[in-house]
Design an enzyme around this catalytic site. Structure first.
Site, mmCIF file in Angstrom:
data_model
loop_
_atom_site.group_PDB
_atom_site.id
_atom_site.type_symbol
_atom_site.label_atom_id
_atom_site.label_comp_id
_atom_site.label_asym_id
_atom_site.label_seq_id
_atom_site.Cartn_x
_atom_site.Cartn_y
_atom_site.Cartn_z
ATOM 1 N N ASP A 153 0.747 -1.276 -0.099
ATOM 2 C CA ASP A 153 0.082 0.205 -0.130
ATOM 3 C C ASP A 153 1.045 1.174 -0.522
ATOM 4 O O ASP A 153 1.751 1.067 1.284
ATOM 5 C CB ASP A 153 -0.996 -0.060 1.234
ATOM 6 C CG ASP A 153 -1.260 1.453 1.240
ATOM 7 O OD1 ASP A 153 -2.393 1.345 0.286
ATOM 8 O OD2 ASP A 153 -1.657 1.813 2.314
ATOM 9 N N HIS A 233 -9.214 1.473 -1.288
ATOM 10 C CA HIS A 233 -10.024 2.586 -2.040
ATOM 11 C C HIS A 233 -10.231 2.683 -3.158
ATOM 12 O O HIS A 233 -9.592 3.218 -3.546
ATOM 13 C CB HIS A 233 -9.138 3.361 -1.739
ATOM 14 C CG HIS A 233 -7.512 3.186 -1.410
ATOM 15 N ND1 HIS A 233 -6.735 2.109 -2.228
ATOM 16 C CD2 HIS A 233 -6.064 3.343 -0.843
ATOM 17 C CE1 HIS A 233 -5.411 2.722 -2.534
ATOM 18 N NE2 HIS A 233 -4.928 3.403 -1.351
ATOM 19 N N ASP A 306 -8.353 4.467 5.296
ATOM 20 C CA ASP A 306 -6.861 4.841 4.789
ATOM 21 C C ASP A 306 -6.223 6.207 5.565
ATOM 22 O O ASP A 306 -5.816 6.837 5.153
ATOM 23 C CB ASP A 306 -7.552 5.210 3.102
ATOM 24 C CG ASP A 306 -5.431 5.184 2.628
ATOM 25 O OD1 ASP A 306 -5.091 5.452 3.654
ATOM 26 O OD2 ASP A 306 -5.339 5.679 1.495
ATOM 27 N N HIS A 310 -0.197 13.517 8.093
ATOM 28 C CA HIS A 310 1.009 13.962 7.076
ATOM 29 C C HIS A 310 0.540 15.102 7.942
ATOM 30 O O HIS A 310 -0.160 15.799 8.359
ATOM 31 C CB HIS A 310 0.931 14.446 5.615
ATOM 32 C CG HIS A 310 1.502 13.467 5.071
ATOM 33 N ND1 HIS A 310 2.662 12.615 4.892
ATOM 34 C CD2 HIS A 310 0.390 12.037 4.656
ATOM 35 C CE1 HIS A 310 2.044 11.707 3.810
ATOM 36 N NE2 HIS A 310 0.826 11.003 3.578
ATOM 37 N N GLY A 325 -3.090 11.462 1.537
ATOM 38 C CA GLY A 325 -2.777 11.359 1.812
ATOM 39 C C GLY A 325 -4.120 12.541 3.190
ATOM 40 O O GLY A 325 -4.231 13.714 3.046
#
Ligand code: DOR
Length: 429
Positions: A153, A233, A306, A310, A325
């Protein structure tokens, strides 16, 4: 550990077809009884009148960032965020630094989670060494040490021969391969869905077909070698159609969809908000509608966040440079409830099923139910509770979400893991 009696809540336990007012008695870390008029003089009582009682949520797809990126998230902060979001079990992705691709990595995670985790953490290991896509990892050894799935991933398993071998080997152990379906050649340096908004903003697009070709390939390979492929996803209409067709043919394919792909579209990038930069990208409204339809008809099995933290420094860059992300653990239920149940597109029990027993089954975990004897992992939710998503309230170490500043409704008020209250009324216990 003392007994806990949860009184007068509306219990929804899809695995046992319970959807009614019930009491739940927890003893010795397990569900001791579910019924009406239960009493236990010694037990701590949680009054759940007006609240819903669900099995703890299970998240197939979480980035805890340990080891290596403790500036973004840690096992401690990520699992606190999970508890606040009602998640009692999470599967940790292996795209850490170093990558979880050998026994020492799994061993490290297991001891670190024993020390720091507030909820159950199940590690996934990489499909290929260093997630370089070249050489398969030691599946048998990694499974023996606790890996529950394999995934590269963050990257797609681009080499079809490697994906074939991965599906063959994992089939022997009955564990799934979770694939991030983006063909790197078609994605190149795209940063946003290829469509109207990418044209308007002059940003390089990621075409929907970059997902199509890998989803089609993975289903074909799973059909050929008999392994279990799980599509991570899902973001496009065509993927939903392919998965639907694969299931009809009897292929062992399962799939997840994220709250952000269910609730948002490429339009969220119109302001160049880097928090809306995710991989795969937020797509068109037509894609989004197909994801909701796919979830409703069972083509898409589970909801997974998910959760991809960050730092501000990383996200505070021009759109092309910022990493992909978004975080999601703490408000996943509220987003999905608002998008699916409050709009009458899905009943509450089906949403709960897709966040509990179904993701648990995909990972072969004995989780996601309130069966007598099961681990007492429970989330108690107030469907009327409103919260504004803000830095002050988030427990995650990172704040990268396009929902910042938005007011959502439907949040957990208590979370129990193994019979222990770990989160209560906005606070870690
Ligand atoms: O948006 C994403 N971010 N998608 C992924 O698959 C990886 C993740 C990350 O690790 O940041």
């Amino acid at each position: 550990m003392g007994a806990i009696l949860i009184k007068n809540g509306h219990v929804i336990d899809p695995a046992n077809r319970v959807d009614a007012r019930r009491d739940v008695l927890v003893e010795g870390g397990r569900i001791a009884a579910v019924g009406t008029g239960l009493s236990a003089p010694e037990a701590q009582v949680i009054d759940a009148s007006g609240l819903y009682v669900f099995p703890g949520f299970v998240d197939l797809h979480v980035h805890l960032r340990e080891p290596g990126r403790e500036d973004e998230e840690t096992i401690r902060t990520g699992t606190r965020a999970a508890a606040a979001g009602g998640f009692t079990s999470v599967c940790a992705m292996p795209n850490t630094t170093p990558v979880i691709d050998r026994a020492t990595g799994i061993n490290y995670l297991r001891s670190a989670t024993q020390r720091d985790a507030l909820v159950n953490v199940f590690p996934a290991a990489a499909v290929t060494v260093g997630q370089q896509g070249k050489e398969i990892t030691e599946f048998g050894d990694l499974i023996r040490r606790g890996a529950v799935a394999f995934t590269d991933d963050g990257h797609c398993v681009a080499d079809s021969e490697i994906m074939r071998r991965a599906l063959e080997y994992t089939a022997m152990f009955d564990v799934p391969v979770l694939d991030h379906c983006e063909d790197p050649m078609l994605k190149r340096d795209g940063v946003i869905h290829e469509g109207r908004v990418s044209m308007m903003l002059g940003l390089r697009g990621i075409p929907a077909v970059s997902e199509t070709v890998i989803v089609a390939r993975d289903i074909a390979l799973a059909e050929y070698v008999g392994g279990h492929v799980h599509i991570q996803h899902v973001s496009t209409r065509r993927s939903v159609e392919l998965i639907r067709e694969g299931k009809r043919r009897g292929v062992r394919v399962t799939a997840e969809v994220t709250p952000h792909h269910l609730a948002l579209t490429e339009e969220a990038c119109l302001t160049f908000d880097t928090n809306a930069k995710v991989a795969p990208p937020l797509r068109s409204e037509d894609d989004r509608q197909s994801l909701i339809e796919g979830l409703r008809d069972g083509t898409l099995d589970a909801i997974a966040t998910d959760h991809a933290p960050h730092t501000d420094i990383e996200k505070d860059m021009v759109f092309t440079e910022a990493p992909f992300g978004t975080i999601g653990l703490e408000f996943a239920f509220a987003v999905c409830h608002g998008e699916l149940v409050a709009t009458d597109r899905m009943d509450l029990a089906t949403l709960v099923e897709k966040m509990t027993v179904v993701p648990a089954a995909i990972l072969r975990l004995n989780k996601g139910t309130l069966s007598v004897g099961a681990d007492a992992d429970i989330t108690i939710v107030d469907l009327g509770l409103e919260k504004t998503i803000s830095r002050g309230t988030l427990l995650s170490k990172s704040y990268n979400t396009p929902f910042l500043g938005k007011t959502l409704r439907g949040f957990p008020v208590h979370t129990l893991v193994g019979g222990r209250l770990v989160y209560s009324n906005g606070k870690i216990v």
